[in-house]
Design a protein around this motif. Structure first.
Motif, PDB file in Angstrom:
ATOM      1  N   GLU A  89      10.418  -4.281  -3.719  1.00  0.00           N
ATOM      2  CA  GLU A  89      11.746  -4.672  -4.197  1.00  0.00           C
ATOM      3  C   GLU A  89      11.950  -6.182  -4.071  1.00  0.00           C
ATOM      4  N   GLU A  90      11.359  -6.757  -3.036  1.00  0.00           N
ATOM      5  CA  GLU A  90      11.447  -8.215  -2.864  1.00  0.00           C
ATOM      6  C   GLU A  90      10.771  -8.931  -4.032  1.00  0.00           C
ATOM      7  N   ILE A  91       9.616  -8.434  -4.431  1.00  0.00           N
ATOM      8  CA  ILE A  91       8.898  -9.039  -5.567  1.00  0.00           C
ATOM      9  C   ILE A  91       9.709  -8.889  -6.851  1.00  0.00           C
ATOM     10  N   ILE A  92      10.289  -7.705  -7.069  1.00  0.00           N
ATOM     11  CA  ILE A  92      11.119  -7.462  -8.254  1.00  0.00           C
ATOM     12  C   ILE A  92      12.258  -8.481  -8.311  1.00  0.00           C
ATOM     13  N   LYS A  93      12.873  -8.705  -7.170  1.00  0.00           N
ATOM     14  CA  LYS A  93      13.991  -9.653  -7.109  1.00  0.00           C
ATOM     15  C   LYS A  93      13.531 -11.072  -7.414  1.00  0.00           C
ATOM     16  N   ILE A  94      12.395 -11.452  -6.848  1.00  0.00           N
ATOM     17  CA  ILE A  94      11.853 -12.807  -7.075  1.00  0.00           C
ATOM     18  C   ILE A  94      11.528 -13.011  -8.553  1.00  0.00           C
ATOM     19  N   ILE A  95      10.820 -12.041  -9.142  1.00  0.00           N
ATOM     20  CA  ILE A  95      10.383 -12.176 -10.527  1.00  0.00           C
ATOM     21  C   ILE A  95      11.565 -12.129 -11.483  1.00  0.00           C
ATOM     22  N   SER A  96      12.544 -11.258 -11.201  1.00  0.00           N
ATOM     23  CA  SER A  96      13.729 -11.176 -12.065  1.00  0.00           C
ATOM     24  C   SER A  96      14.489 -12.491 -12.080  1.00  0.00           C
ATOM     25  N   GLU A 150       2.402   6.477  -0.619  1.00  0.00           N
ATOM     26  CA  GLU A 150       3.526   7.280  -0.143  1.00  0.00           C
ATOM     27  C   GLU A 150       4.689   7.375  -1.137  1.00  0.00           C
ATOM     28  N   ASN A 151       5.271   6.216  -1.518  1.00  0.00           N
ATOM     29  CA  ASN A 151       6.542   6.219  -2.256  1.00  0.00           C
ATOM     30  C   ASN A 151       6.438   5.451  -3.579  1.00  0.00           C
ATOM     31  N   ASP A 152       7.531   5.546  -4.350  1.00  0.00           N
ATOM     32  CA  ASP A 152       7.608   4.770  -5.598  1.00  0.00           C
ATOM     33  C   ASP A 152       7.960   3.318  -5.331  1.00  0.00           C
ATOM     34  N   SER A 153       8.486   3.056  -4.140  1.00  0.00           N
ATOM     35  CA  SER A 153       8.901   1.680  -3.842  1.00  0.00           C
ATOM     36  C   SER A 153       8.809   1.439  -2.348  1.00  0.00           C
ATOM     37  N   CYS A 154       9.002   0.140  -2.003  1.00  0.00           N
ATOM     38  CA  CYS A 154       9.063  -0.256  -0.602  1.00  0.00           C
ATOM     39  C   CYS A 154       9.784  -1.596  -0.530  1.00  0.00           C
ATOM     40  N   VAL A 155      10.058  -2.065   0.660  1.00  0.00           N
ATOM     41  CA  VAL A 155      10.814  -3.317   0.820  1.00  0.00           C
ATOM     42  C   VAL A 155      10.114  -4.474   0.126  1.00  0.00           C
ATOM     43  N   GLU A 156       8.803  -4.580   0.306  1.00  0.00           N
ATOM     44  CA  GLU A 156       8.046  -5.688  -0.282  1.00  0.00           C
ATOM     45  C   GLU A 156       8.060  -5.624  -1.815  1.00  0.00           C
ATOM     46  N   ARG A 207       0.831  -1.213   0.000  1.00  0.00           N
ATOM     47  CA  ARG A 207       0.000   0.000   0.000  1.00  0.00           C
ATOM     48  C   ARG A 207       0.867   1.266   0.000  1.00  0.00           C
ATOM     49  N   LYS A 208       2.135   1.142   0.481  1.00  0.00           N
ATOM     50  CA  LYS A 208       3.012   2.304   0.545  1.00  0.00           C
ATOM     51  C   LYS A 208       3.280   2.901  -0.833  1.00  0.00           C
ATOM     52  N   ILE A 209       3.361   2.028  -1.831  1.00  0.00           N
ATOM     53  CA  ILE A 209       3.640   2.581  -3.159  1.00  0.00           C
ATOM     54  C   ILE A 209       2.382   3.189  -3.772  1.00  0.00           C
ATOM     55  N   MET A 210       1.226   2.890  -3.184  1.00  0.00           N
ATOM     56  CA  MET A 210      -0.004   3.513  -3.651  1.00  0.00           C
ATOM     57  C   MET A 210      -0.260   4.834  -2.921  1.00  0.00           C
TER      58      MET A 210
END
Length: 572
Positions: A565-572, A557-563, A552-555
């Motif tokens: 980036e974790e998903i990006i890493k998993i999918i990559s 507050e910010n462009d990213s969050c820990v979760e 919800r933070k990227i919706m």
């Protein structure tokens, strides 16, 4: 070929011309524009004989398609006056690959051609014609049960009465393989003729002289060399040179003695390499022999195939492997072989490693990797002093290795176009290593990345373009992935919270993201639940897994969050 190999790229005809002009120190020469004009206006004929050797030696370093296209772009528009002849073995390219070129397939000499050849020369002398044809049949190659193939240079030797007209099954030679290799049989017979007619040296001593002429004098003896040759072979009689001046394998003109057929120069150099390896004393190498080994040994060239054929069943592979290991150790010692510069030492290491690969029939990646480790790996899984230079192939299988989990130190890679197709993982690491292009083929994916290379200690000129382009692609893919992932997350976001969506709605709204949606489901970032509805007893809904609720933070507050980036890493 050796001079061509020293050039980083061959783009067009002028590059070939420039190389031969440099080699022969031609002062009054064409520049690029004048050569183009002279060819286009029809004022000269250009002949490129044996382009297959360039293709075989240089691999992707020589782009045949671009080269042919450059002829039409730079030298001619209509082919009306331009005269360019190219010879090339047909398995190196498809005849229909270059439509504008007029092609002609040359057939081997068959019996009809051999018959015409002798009739044309002997005319009305029927006895000589019949004897020549009879002898030619004895030397012919059998392509199948019904048809024989005749070797032109052998027909020429028969025509000039340079071969015996009696075929003996036993030939006294330990150097040649007359029962296994056709050319060896013919050369043995020609040498036997000289013993019978002129009382010449034994077959093997004659061959040793030919080897010496090829290795020390590159196939050409000038008159001033004759005293030295007599001394080197401990011969005092003037008839020693006279006997060889009339030898069927040699030609004496204008005080120059050279091989009658130019391919003999490389042929006898190959014999020298084979004898050197058979002698089990690799440390006896000198500079002349080192240069020949570097030029002749490749992964699948015709010269290498001849060496392989001569060594098969005549050496013990494991003994040769041990000797090569000791030889590499000797090369790498600082006091060893001062007559070789550092680059020649690297070339020799590469050549002997390639020799083991072709002799050992290492046609799969595990076998090739195993022999690499035996020669270059210590107990800590570190590959040291490995050199791979000019390693490529025209065959279907690729000479690649498994570099997973290996560290490399003080290694050298040059003109090894399959390098990036080797296996790499996150533990593969190079330091103090040199990379010289080409090391990559276009449109090939590779796991190699910047993290595998210690930039401060490696010479990366040959690999930097590939790594930069890969990094750029990864960054572009990462940008696209982030954009797509946010779009999917946004789909589930409603009223400041994540809501579940029906399967029908999800698949409809996210149909352009099917592949990414499948990955998210597989990684349980999005979960699929079964529910019961009034309309259907079983229905499915999709929702963001609660463990990723902080998205919800990227919706908000910010462009990213820990979760995220974790998903990006998993999918990559």
């Amino acid at each position: 070929i050796d001079d061509i190999m020293k050039n980083s790229k061959i783009y067009n005809l002028f590059d070939f011309y420039r190389i031969i002009a440099d080699k022969n120190d031609i002062q009054d020469r064409f520049d690029k524009k004048l050569l183009e004009l002279s060819i286009d206006s029809g004022n000269m004929i250009i002949v490129l004989d044996g382009l297959d050797e360039v293709i075989a030696k240089m691999g992707t370093k020589f782009n045949i398609s671009n080269f042919i296209n450059s002829i039409f772009e730079d030298y001619t528009e209509n082919l009306e006056k331009t005269k360019i002849i190219i010879t090339c073995r047909d398995y190196f390219w498809e005849k229909n690959q270059f439509q504008p070129i007029k092609t002609m397939s040359l057939k081997p000499f068959d019996k009809v051609m051999a018959d015409k050849y002798f009739k044309n020369f002997f005319g009305s002398d029927d006895n000589k014609y019949k004897n020549a044809l009879k002898l030619a049949n004895e030397f012919a190659l059998k392509e199948d049960e019904n048809e024989k193939i005749f070797i032109p240079y052998v027909l020429d030797m028969i025509k000039e009465d340079l071969l015996l007209d009696e075929i003996n099954s036993k030939l006294s030679t330990k150097i040649l393989l007359p029962n296994k290799i056709t050319n060896d049989f013919i050369i043995s017979k020609a040498c036997e003729r000289e013993i019978i007619k002129l009382g010449n040296l034994s077959i093997d001593d004659q061959v040793r002289l030919f080897i010496h002429i090829a290795v020390k004098y590159n196939g050409v003896l000038h008159e001033e060399h004759f005293p030295r040759i007599k001394s080197e072979f401990q011969q005092n009689s003037d008839s020693f040179i006279e006997k060889f001046a009339a030898h069927p394998l040699l030609e004496f003109k204008n005080k120059i003695l050279k091989f009658r057929y130019d391919f003999f120069n490389e042929f006898f150099k190959n014999i020298k390499i084979v004898n050197y390896i058979k002698d089990n004393n690799l440390k006896s190498i000198d500079r002349d022999l080192a240069e020949i080994i570097i030029q002749h040994i490749s992964y699948d060239g015709s010269l290498s195939k001849d060496i392989k054929k001569r060594l098969e069943n005549t050496i013990v592979y494991d003994e040769l492997k041990l000797e090569i290991y000791e030889f590499i150790e000797e090369i790498n010692s600082n006091q060893s072989m001062d007559f070789l510069n550092d680059y020649m030492k690297k070339q020799l290491i590469s050549s002997f490693f390639i020799l083991l690969l072709i002799l050992g029939k290492h046609n799969n990646i595990d076998d090739r990797t195993s022999i690499m480790k035996e020669l270059f790996c210590n107990s800590e899984e570190v590959i040291s002093d490995l050199c791979l230079i000019n390693l490529h192939t025209t065959e279907s299988f690729k000479p690649i290795f498994n570099f997973n989990n290996l560290k490399f130190n003080n290694c050298y890679f040059e003109n090894y176009e399959y390098f990036t197709e080797c296996k790499f993982n996150e533990k593969t690491f190079f330091k103090n290593t040199t990379f010289i292009a080409p090391l990559h083929r276009e449109n090939i994916n590779s796991n190699l990345n910047w993290n595998n290379i210690e930039i401060t200690t490696c010479a990366i000129e040959g690999i930097v373009k590939f790594l930069q382009e890969k990094q750029q692609r990864l960054e572009e893919q990462d940008t696209d992935l982030r954009k797509d992932l946010k779009h999917i997350i946004k789909f589930f976001w409603s009223g400041s919270t994540f809501k579940s969506k029906t399967e029908e709605e999800t698949l409809k709204k996210l149909r352009t993201y099917n592949q990414l949606l499948s990955k998210l489901l597989k990684q349980k970032v999005i979960i699929k639940t079964n529910i019961t509805t009034k309309q259907k007893r079983n229905d499915y809904r999709y929702k963001i897994d609660p463990s990723f609720s902080n998205l919800r933070k990227i919706m908000e507050e910010n462009d990213s969050c820990v979760e995220f980036e974790e998903i990006i890493k998993i999918i990559s």
